[in-house]
Design a protein around this motif. Structure first.
Motif, short mmCIF file in Angstrom:
data_model
loop_
_atom_site.label_atom_id
_atom_site.label_comp_id
_atom_site.label_asym_id
_atom_site.label_seq_id
_atom_site.Cartn_x
_atom_site.Cartn_y
_atom_site.Cartn_z
N ILE A 1 44.58 48.05 40.08
CA ILE A 1 43.52 47.93 41.09
C ILE A 1 43.21 46.47 41.41
O ILE A 1 43.08 46.06 42.57
CB ILE A 1 42.26 48.69 40.59
CG1 ILE A 1 42.50 50.19 40.72
CG2 ILE A 1 41.02 48.28 41.42
CD1 ILE A 1 41.43 51.04 40.04
N GLN A 2 43.11 45.67 40.35
CA GLN A 2 42.82 44.23 40.57
C GLN A 2 43.90 43.57 41.45
O GLN A 2 43.61 42.82 42.38
CB GLN A 2 42.76 43.50 39.22
CG GLN A 2 41.37 43.58 38.61
CD GLN A 2 41.31 42.89 37.24
OE1 GLN A 2 42.39 42.57 36.65
NE2 GLN A 2 40.13 42.72 36.72
N ARG B 1 43.71 44.72 45.01
CA ARG B 1 42.54 44.11 45.66
C ARG B 1 42.86 42.67 46.10
O ARG B 1 42.58 42.26 47.24
CB ARG B 1 41.35 44.15 44.69
CG ARG B 1 40.03 43.72 45.36
CD ARG B 1 38.89 43.75 44.38
NE ARG B 1 38.54 45.11 44.04
CZ ARG B 1 38.16 45.52 42.78
NH1 ARG B 1 38.14 44.64 41.78
NH2 ARG B 1 37.83 46.77 42.55
N PRO C 1 39.19 38.72 55.27
CA PRO C 1 38.26 39.24 56.29
C PRO C 1 37.58 38.11 57.07
O PRO C 1 37.34 38.22 58.27
CB PRO C 1 37.25 40.02 55.47
CG PRO C 1 37.66 39.98 54.06
CD PRO C 1 38.83 39.12 53.90
N ASP D 1 36.77 37.47 61.18
CA ASP D 1 35.41 37.57 61.68
C ASP D 1 34.79 36.22 62.04
O ASP D 1 33.86 36.15 62.84
CB ASP D 1 34.52 38.25 60.63
CG ASP D 1 35.03 39.65 60.31
OD1 ASP D 1 35.72 40.20 61.21
OD2 ASP D 1 34.76 40.14 59.22
N GLU D 2 35.25 35.16 61.41
CA GLU D 2 34.56 33.88 61.60
C GLU D 2 35.52 32.77 62.03
O GLU D 2 36.70 33.02 62.25
CB GLU D 2 33.83 33.50 60.31
CG GLU D 2 32.78 34.55 59.93
CD GLU D 2 31.87 34.07 58.81
OE1 GLU D 2 31.46 32.90 58.88
OE2 GLU D 2 31.60 34.87 57.91
N GLU E 1 36.74 27.37 54.11
CA GLU E 1 35.77 27.35 53.00
C GLU E 1 36.05 28.52 52.05
O GLU E 1 36.06 28.38 50.82
CB GLU E 1 34.34 27.46 53.57
CG GLU E 1 33.82 26.12 54.05
CD GLU E 1 32.47 26.24 54.74
OE1 GLU E 1 31.98 27.37 54.94
OE2 GLU E 1 31.91 25.18 55.11
N TRP E 2 36.28 29.66 52.63
CA TRP E 2 36.59 30.86 51.83
C TRP E 2 37.85 30.62 51.00
O TRP E 2 37.93 30.90 49.83
CB TRP E 2 36.78 32.05 52.78
CG TRP E 2 37.21 33.31 52.08
CD1 TRP E 2 36.40 34.22 51.51
CD2 TRP E 2 38.55 33.73 51.85
NE1 TRP E 2 37.11 35.23 50.91
CE2 TRP E 2 38.46 34.94 51.13
CE3 TRP E 2 39.80 33.22 52.19
CZ2 TRP E 2 39.60 35.68 50.73
CZ3 TRP E 2 40.92 33.95 51.78
CH2 TRP E 2 40.81 35.16 51.07
N HIS F 1 37.34 28.55 47.98
CA HIS F 1 36.78 29.35 46.88
C HIS F 1 37.87 30.11 46.17
O HIS F 1 37.93 30.15 44.95
CB HIS F 1 35.73 30.33 47.42
CG HIS F 1 34.40 29.64 47.58
ND1 HIS F 1 33.65 29.22 46.50
CD2 HIS F 1 33.69 29.33 48.68
CE1 HIS F 1 32.56 28.65 46.92
NE2 HIS F 1 32.56 28.71 48.26
N GLN F 2 38.69 30.70 47.01
CA GLN F 2 39.80 31.47 46.45
C GLN F 2 40.65 30.61 45.53
O GLN F 2 41.00 31.00 44.42
CB GLN F 2 40.69 32.00 47.59
CG GLN F 2 40.08 33.13 48.36
CD GLN F 2 40.08 34.41 47.53
OE1 GLN F 2 39.03 34.90 47.12
NE2 GLN F 2 41.26 34.92 47.22
N ASP G 1 38.74 29.85 42.41
CA ASP G 1 38.53 31.01 41.56
C ASP G 1 39.85 31.49 40.96
O ASP G 1 39.95 31.76 39.77
CB ASP G 1 37.91 32.16 42.36
CG ASP G 1 36.46 31.83 42.73
OD1 ASP G 1 35.94 30.80 42.20
OD2 ASP G 1 35.87 32.53 43.55
#
Lengths: 855, 146
Positions: free
Chosen positions: A705-706, A709, A718, A722-723, A730-731, A734-735, A738
């Motif tokens: 599942i991980q 995902r 996403p 959308d943006e 920026e997203w 983070h990725q 992380d």
């Protein structure tokens, strides 16, 4: 005047005669009225005025007696002739007195009237006082009792005595107004007698004379006219009758000299003398009377003789006195004459002075002219002696100023001129000038001109040599001659060019060697023939136009086909130039031509190949344009395809991500839940393996599942959908932090907007790829992403301070690092017109710069 | 012992079925009903006295967050626990803002019972992964801001 002096009036009656005739009975009716006019200094003006007023027909004869210098010719007749309407005659011999004539006394003579004739008498005594007027008047009075005597301006008292005689014998006396007269003593002397009838200005004298003559003046002969008061009566007592006279002016405005005289009545005649009776005492008385008379007669005679003596003495004294007066007068006249001569001399002197100044000026002018001109001039007299020369002459002749007067033959000179004297003599003889061109010892050329020296009276007094240095002219002439000759030789010798001349009518006049060679005609064949023979019929009209153009503009360029003698055409190029003579008239043309047939052919070939080249070039350009349009179309297609590709890829990613999320993950999650339920069942010990297997499957599903995902997110973040790009990055950061522990610093303005989604996606994926590369190869934990806009380009710099790499290696080996390698990134960017730049060195970090047009 | 009435809104039929069976087996829990869309749930919920709704974030038509937002307008809104395969923090924040009390990631069934109990007890609950992620997110935001 000499004539007058030397020829006395020998045939004229003497003065004695005149006296005698004067006592002769008068025959008045047959004779004209004679007007005697006397005058001296200043009388001329009065005479002119007087005679100007006398008409042509008067019935009177005028005799003018004035004092004239005996030694001089008198101009009086001419002067009066101009002023008077009557003919003027200077009396030189006995002539009858005729009416309407003016008779003038000659110089140095007396004038007398005898028997109605005028004649001249010898002048009495050179030193005696002037008595010509008295002399004449006396003779006039005795011959013409009805005469009119007039005294005009003059010095002295001549005429006074004569006037008395006129008056005594019944004549009338008129005198010029002393105020008007220039010299008043003569009129005053006349007026002093108290006998003068009228005193008037000269013009009125003339009018009065005419009036008196018209009226007849018989009345006046009988009466002594006293002054008659205006508008009053007067009694005139004459010899026989007495009349009452009333005098009234004819017109108050007029001069008082014009009078109206009226006879009113005749006064009573005196009674007859009474006669007495005879008386005896009468005889006694008569005797006594006779005795007394005789004694008285003796006393009277004695007295008379004494008186005669006295009178003679008195006359002598008077005559002496008159002589003195006359002498004085003569002296005054002489003085006046001297003054007038002095004035004349002064005038003459001034004129002479003026002339002298002019002559001096002219002489100076000539002197300066001669010296300034630097001319060598030599003046010789008739004996060929030097009279004068200019300073410049010393260049040629060994002369010094002291040489004036030396014969020219004695002077040496530097000219080669042996016949100098011969020429000089010839000029003197023929009076024709001679010109020669001579050389001197230094080989200078001189123009020698020998001309006769003419005086103002056209007499040849000598000769003049002028020497002009014409060496330079000669040299110039020689140079010109040589230059013309060399030009002629030059033109004749030119072989490459046809050079020929056309005369004013267009006929060939010269023909050089080049022309012979090019045209094939010999000189003899073409000289004199029209220039048109050198062209074909067709070209001749154009040739005429060229000549006309040369005529108008001085020159015309000619490029055409010419015709050779053998009929072969050749292409000639050159010019036609107009030739002018010294008067600017058309003298002809010169044409210079060259055979340029080969050049023309070459030029034509060149032009042809150039034409072909141009056509080829045009075709080529057209093809290039077509290709360019094609390529541009392709490029647009490629761009469109690339966009499509990016979007399709993204759509596909999204579809896969969605499928993973919506189905596989659901199923995995459900399965996991069911395994959890199975695991948590109360399993008997013998079935403990079931629990363990459920637990293991559960764990596997957790991982699965991980993974799915993560895969979902990676496939289609996403935020990207959308943006904006900045938010997506920026997203991403983070990725990276992380998921991969890479700290990325983003420097970007939040307002950077990229409209096209495919661009956003492309940039996002490339940046993510570059960050992945850093994670994989750079061995660092930090990186920087910088985003900015620069003149229509989006610039993205991704840099790290990691190990770096060799750029050549990276680009040399396609896709070595897998996924979207740098090369792949470059190719995809280029599809959108973008580019990528890599700066990297081993151990010195990496900076990768993207640029992409966004507008 | 109190029996809590639960309601499931989940469009995926397998998940919905499994989730219902899983929850039924938990003592004290009763699945009052289930719907495949927000619209369907809204039609049914008025008749039920539900203690807690499990709401999938991705729903056809009105999505889960919008659904929670609408429910929270009611006078006594039921507690909502979001359940989603998306571990995006943005979704979490938006759901919490809309009125959700918890956010469960579809991934760890062991969290489900505990999470529901926490929420039923009036607490907020986030899956452990999300909590960690949110924590780091908060830290980086405060870092960026600071």
């Amino acid at each position: 005047m000499e004539r007058d002096q030397t020829s006395p009036g020998g045939d004229d009656p003497s003065s004695d005669e005149t006296e005698k005739v004067g006592r002769e009975p008068k025959t008045r009716e047959a004779r004209p009225t004679v007007v005697g006019i006397g005058g001296s200094a200043g009388a001329l003006k009065a005479l002119v005025t007087f005679f100007e007023s006398i008409p042509q027909e008067t019935g009177m004869a005028f005799v003018v007696v004035v004092h004239l210098a005996p030694e001089h010719q008198s101009l009086l007749p001419e002067v009066l002739g101009r002023a008077a309407a009557l003919p003027v005659i200077q009396v030189t011999r006995r002539i009858p007195l005729a009416p309407d004539h003016i008779y003038v006394i000659p110089p140095g003579k007396n004038l007398v009237v005898t028997n109605s004739h005028l004649s001249v008498a010898e002048f009495q005594g050179p030193t005696g006082r002037q008595t010509t007027i008295d002399y004449f008047f006396r003779s006039l009075a005795s011959n013409h009792p009805d005469t009119i005597g007039i005294i005009l301006s003059g010095g002295g008292s001549d005429g006074t005595v004569g006037m008395k005689a006129i008056k005594e014998l019944g004549g009338l006396l008129l005198v010029q107004e002393p105020e008007e007269a220039e010299f008043a003593s003569m009129p005053r002397s006349a007026i002093g007698t108290g006998l003068v009838d009228f005193v008037l200005p000269a013009r009125q004298l003339a009018e009065m004379t005419l009036e008196l003559h018209r009226m007849g003046h018989r009345v006046r002969r009988y009466c002594q006219v006293e002054e008659v008061p205006e508008n009053e009566e007067a009694i005139l007592e004459g010899e026989s009758r007495t009349v009452r006279l009333f005098v009234q002016p004819a017109d108050r405005e007029e001069q008082a000299t014009q009078v109206l005289v009226m006879f009113l009545e005749t006064a009573s005649p005196p009674g007859p003398i009474p006669t007495g009776e005879e008386d005896p005492r009468l005889h006694h008385v008569e005797r006594e009377l006779v005795q007394t008379k005789e004694r008285l007669q003796m006393a009277i005679e004695d007295f008379e003789s004494r008186q005669e003596e006295y009178r003679a003495a008195n006359e002598e004294l008077q005559s002496t006195n008159e002589e003195y007066k006359s002498t004085l007068e003569e002296l005054e006249t002489s003085k006046e004459e001297l003054q007038s001569i002095n004035e004349e001399l002064h005038t003459v002197n001034q004129e002479l002075q003026y002339n002298l100044n002019e002559v001096t000026g002219a002489s100076n002018d000539i002197k300066n002219l001669v010296e300034a001109s630097d001319l060598a001039i030599l003046f010789l007299d008739r004996e060929l002696r030097i009279t004068r020369h200019t300073p410049s002459l010393s260049r040629l002749f060994n002369v010094i100023p002291a040489d004036c007067g030396r014969p020219i033959g004695h002077v040496t000179h530097r000219l080669n001129y042996p016949q100098l004297q011969i020429d000089a003599e010839e000029v003197l003889e023929t009076e024709q000038s001679i010109e020669r061109e001579l050389l001197d010892t230094d080989r200078n050329w001189y123009l020698v001109r020998i001309i006769p020296y003419r005086t103002i009276r056209e007499r040849v007094e000598g000769i003049v040599f002028t020497f002009v240095d014409i060496t330079r002219v000669k040299q110039a002439e020689e140079q010109l001659r040589r230059s013309q000759e060399s030009h002629r030789l030059l033109v004749a010798g030119v072989k490459e060019y046809a050079i020929f001349m056309l005369d004013a009518e267009g006929r060939i006049s010269t023909w050089n060697e080049g022309a012979e060679r090019i045209f094939g005609y010999d000189q003899e064949e073409v000289i004199g023939r029209p220039g048109g023979i050198l062209l074909s019929e067709k070209e001749r009209a154009v040739f005429e136009e060229e000549l006309e153009q040369a005529q108008n503009q001085g020159e015309s360029v000619c490029e055409r086909w010419y015709l050779r003698r053998d009929g072969k055409p050749f292409w000639g190029t050159g010019v036609i130039t107009l030739l002018l003579d010294s008067d600017e008239n058309r003298a002809g043309f010169v044409q210079v031509l060259r055979d340029n047939t080969l050049r023309r052919e070459a030029a034509e070939a060149l032009e042809k190949s150039q034409r072909e080249l141009r056509a080829f070039n045009e075709t080529l350009e057209q093809r290039i344009a077509e290709r360019t349009a094609e390529v541009e179309g392709k490029s647009r297609q490629v761009h469109q395809l690339a966009s499509e590709l990016v979007l399709a890829e993204q759509r596909e990613r999204h579809r896969i991500a969605q499928m993973l999320h919506d189905h596989i993950q659901q199923l995995l999650y459900s399965t996991k839940m069911r395994l959890a339920m199975l695991r948590d069942e109360q399993w008997p010990d013998q079935l403990s393996d079931m629990r363990r297997m459920a637990e293991e499957a559960y764990e596997h599903l957790t991982v699965a599942i991980q993974e799915t995902r993560q895969l979902t997110v990676n496939l289609s973040p996403p935020v990207l959908r959308d943006e904006g790009l900045v938010q997506a990055l920026e997203w991403l950061i983070h990725q990276m932090s992380d998921s991969h522990g890479l700290r990325v610093k983003l420097k970007a303005k939040a307002d950077i907007v990229i409209e096209a989604e495919e661009m956003r996606i492309l940039v996002f994926h490339i940046v993510r790829e570059l960050l992945f590369n850093i994670v994989k190869h750079a061995e660092v934990e930090a990186a920087t992403v910088e985003l900015y806009e620069d003149s229509g380009l989006l610039r993205v710099d991704v840099s790290d301070k990691g190990t770096g790499f060799s750029v050549e290696e990276v680009f040399g080996q396609r896709g070595r690092h897998g996924g979207l390698g740098l090369l792949n990134a470059r190719e995809r960017l280029s599809l959108f017109g973008g580019s990528i730049q890599v700066e990297s060195q081993s151990g010195a970090g990496t900076k990768i710069s993207l640029s992409l047009p966004i507008k | 012992m109190k029996v809590w009435k639960l309601y499931v809104v989940e469009d995926h039929p397998v998940t919905r079925q499994t989730l219902c069976e899983f929850l039924e087996r938990i003592p004290g829990f009763q699945v009052a009903g289930a719907a495949s869309s927000a619209e369907e749930a809204l039609r049914q919920l008025s008749d039920l006295n539900v203690d807690l709704l499990l709401v999938d974030v991705s729903l056809p038509g009105m999505n889960g967050i919008e659904f929670v937002q609408q429910l929270s307008q009611a006078a006594a809104p039921p507690r909502c626990m979001m359940i989603s395969g998306h571990d995006d923090i943005n979704y979490v924040e938006r759901a919490l803002a809309a009125g959700a009390a918890g956010y469960l990631l579809k991934g760890n069934p062991d969290e489900v019972v505990d999470g529901i109990r926490q929420v039923l007890n009036g607490n907020r609950f986030l899956s452990a992964d999300l909590a960690a992620k949110r924590k780091s997110e908060m830290r980086s935001r405060s870092n960026k801001g600071g």
